[in-house]
Design an enzyme around this catalytic site. Structure first.
Site, PDB file in Angstrom:
ATOM      1  N   TYR A 186       7.171  -0.431   0.054  1.00 33.06           N
ATOM      2  CA  TYR A 186       6.073   0.498   0.310  1.00 33.06           C
ATOM      3  C   TYR A 186       5.871   0.602   1.812  1.00 33.06           C
ATOM      4  O   TYR A 186       6.344  -0.246   2.573  1.00 33.06           O
ATOM      5  CB  TYR A 186       4.775   0.021  -0.365  1.00 33.06           C
ATOM      6  CG  TYR A 186       4.135  -1.172   0.281  1.00 33.06           C
ATOM      7  CD1 TYR A 186       4.453  -2.463  -0.107  1.00 33.06           C
ATOM      8  CD2 TYR A 186       3.194  -0.999   1.306  1.00 33.06           C
ATOM      9  CE1 TYR A 186       3.871  -3.561   0.493  1.00 33.06           C
ATOM     10  CE2 TYR A 186       2.601  -2.101   1.913  1.00 33.06           C
ATOM     11  CZ  TYR A 186       2.944  -3.373   1.506  1.00 33.06           C
ATOM     12  OH  TYR A 186       2.360  -4.455   2.098  1.00 33.06           O
ATOM     13  N   CYS A 187       5.143   1.648   2.230  1.00 32.75           N
ATOM     14  CA  CYS A 187       4.787   1.725   3.642  1.00 32.75           C
ATOM     15  C   CYS A 187       3.423   2.359   3.821  1.00 32.75           C
ATOM     16  O   CYS A 187       2.438   1.847   3.328  1.00 32.75           O
ATOM     17  CB  CYS A 187       5.862   2.409   4.473  1.00 32.75           C
ATOM     18  SG  CYS A 187       6.373   4.033   3.922  1.00 32.75           S
ATOM     19  N   ARG A 188       3.364   3.477   4.511  1.00 32.66           N
ATOM     20  CA  ARG A 188       2.050   3.950   4.963  1.00 32.66           C
ATOM     21  C   ARG A 188       1.325   4.855   3.994  1.00 32.66           C
ATOM     22  O   ARG A 188       0.111   4.977   4.034  1.00 32.66           O
ATOM     23  CB  ARG A 188       2.205   4.695   6.284  1.00 32.66           C
ATOM     24  CG  ARG A 188       2.655   3.794   7.396  1.00 32.66           C
ATOM     25  CD  ARG A 188       2.361   4.407   8.721  1.00 32.66           C
ATOM     26  NE  ARG A 188       3.545   5.029   9.272  1.00 32.66           N
ATOM     27  CZ  ARG A 188       4.237   4.535  10.308  1.00 32.66           C
ATOM     28  NH1 ARG A 188       3.855   3.434  10.877  1.00 32.66           N
ATOM     29  NH2 ARG A 188       5.292   5.164  10.755  1.00 32.66           N
ATOM     30  N   CYS A 192       5.261   8.653   3.349  1.00 31.28           N
ATOM     31  CA  CYS A 192       5.853   7.919   4.455  1.00 31.28           C
ATOM     32  C   CYS A 192       7.330   7.718   4.143  1.00 31.28           C
ATOM     33  O   CYS A 192       7.699   7.210   3.091  1.00 31.28           O
ATOM     34  CB  CYS A 192       5.141   6.580   4.596  1.00 31.28           C
ATOM     35  SG  CYS A 192       5.836   5.539   5.863  1.00 31.28           S
TER      36      CYS A 192
END
Lengths: 230, 230
Positions: A186-188, A192
């Site tokens: 996962y990220c932002r 993202c």
DNA sequence: CAACTATTCAATAAATCAGTTGAATAGAAG
DNA sequence: CTTCTATTCAACTGATTTATTGAATAGTTG
């Protein structure tokens, strides 16, 4: 800008007009791609002006001006500490608003779908995993969770048990991953690209990789547990 | 407007940039008070161009142009029937987005609070009643529900059991109201002045009047029962 | 207090937007 | 087929927005 006080009949039109004009100020703040990008960065946590300028690729002066527009629209707050000025979102409801905006664009603007599909080859094959499902599996240690954001953002808060692996260090970490255990990145936020990219690369290597639904800001806002620090 | 297809590294920046630019198109559509007002009218139901021009006080050509911007941003859809062109929201998620926008503006733009307070003398004294609470009381016939929108909008859908009393007919209906029974008024949305005004007038006459939380679009979207026709 | 740094302010040119006006279109009605 | 009507298009003006540049400000450091 103008305002008169009264509770008479004739005021109604102008009241309404003024009110919509105020709402439009918020809309206007959302009407520029650079500002939206700044908001996405700020959704990860507090940031200084220079830092925001660096990640967004804008000049410092330009960044500063956009930030002030965001502040006038009530979307961000700032705090001065020594030389530096730190900006942050003015509330969690801003994330809700941004997600609503993203959602509408995704569902109703044809170009967004085209863009996403073009870049991601086949988006659907990446089947994002819902947040609560992930939490369940983390508890039973069934998955390895990768946080592919930069270390600073990771330190400011992340999914419990997640390992911080910035995208450019992904190759080195490959050996340490169990090829049988599923990996979730996962990220932002929902769009993202870091997480998309990580999953694509892991799959190339034959690993079972998926993307988490949305990103960290949404996780936090959903009231799910958050871990801080290194 | 531009688009290239590739999954290489260098594309990432441009993909991201393009994506935010698309989101910004939706934001831009929300950046003008007149367009927001049009959206609020459309949240009541489908409308023709001339009708929208009339209620919003804009010229027909101007209205048409705003509507086309809204369409390009994916917020509205149109349907042609004979001479007339009817516009409608492109989905219920648009209402969610508008409410998120309103909410953020209300909570974070100081001027909005000032405006609302100025116009409504004391907003809090009007204590809006939540939707589900109202539904409960309607079932037990404990309240009279007033729909103070124009008849056309009432006919297109309203809270079950509500009585349609446009604001200018309020005086005539006063006698028919039981002074012991509580009256709840609603109209187009959380900031629609009609309901505020109706409640204020009813209270002047000594009636127990309150405002319903939000308005009809939100009621409908919450999945609560809706009645149609006269 | 002098040199330095992070941020903001001010001035500018190019681009875009809002609203008006009058013409063009497409369908309806006589 | 002509006339009428609802809507859209096209051209134009004035206002606003974006990004750049260089100067000004406020605070830190030596």
């Amino acid at each position: 800008m103008s305002s008169n006080a009264s509770n008479s009949q004739s005021m109604k039109g102008s009241f309404k007009h003024d009110l919509f004009a105020q709402f439009a100020r918020v809309g206007k703040a959302l009407s520029n791609g650079n500002r939206l990008e700044l908001l996405e960065f700020l959704a990860q946590g507090e940031r200084g002006v220079d830092e925001l300028a660096r990640i967004s690729g804008l000049s410092v002066a330009n960044t500063s001006q956009h930030l002030q527009q965001l502040r006038q629209a009530g979307l961000v707050l700032s705090r001065k500490e020594g030389l530096k000025v730190y900006y942050r979102l003015s509330g969690d409801d801003i994330i809700t608003l941004l997600d609503a905006l993203r959602g509408v664009a995704e569902r109703h603007v044809a170009d967004v779908e085209r863009l996403v599909n073009t870049y991601l080859t086949v988006k659907d094959s990446l089947e994002p995993i819902p947040r609560d499902e992930l939490l369940e599996r983390v508890k039973h240690d069934l998955v390895t969770v990768l946080d592919v954001r930069p270390p600073e953002e990771f330190a400011a808060g992340h999914v419990p048990g997640a390992v911080n692996v910035p995208l450019d260090e992904l190759e080195q970490h490959l050996k340490t991953l169990d090829p049988e255990q599923e990996v979730v990145a996962y990220c932002r936020g929902p769009h993202c690209v870091l997480a998309f990219d990580a999953v694509a690369r892991l799959r190339e290597k034959g690993l079972k990789a998926r993307r988490m639904q949305d990103g960290f800001p949404e996780w936090k806002q959903a009231g799910l547990p958050v871990e801080e620090g290194e």
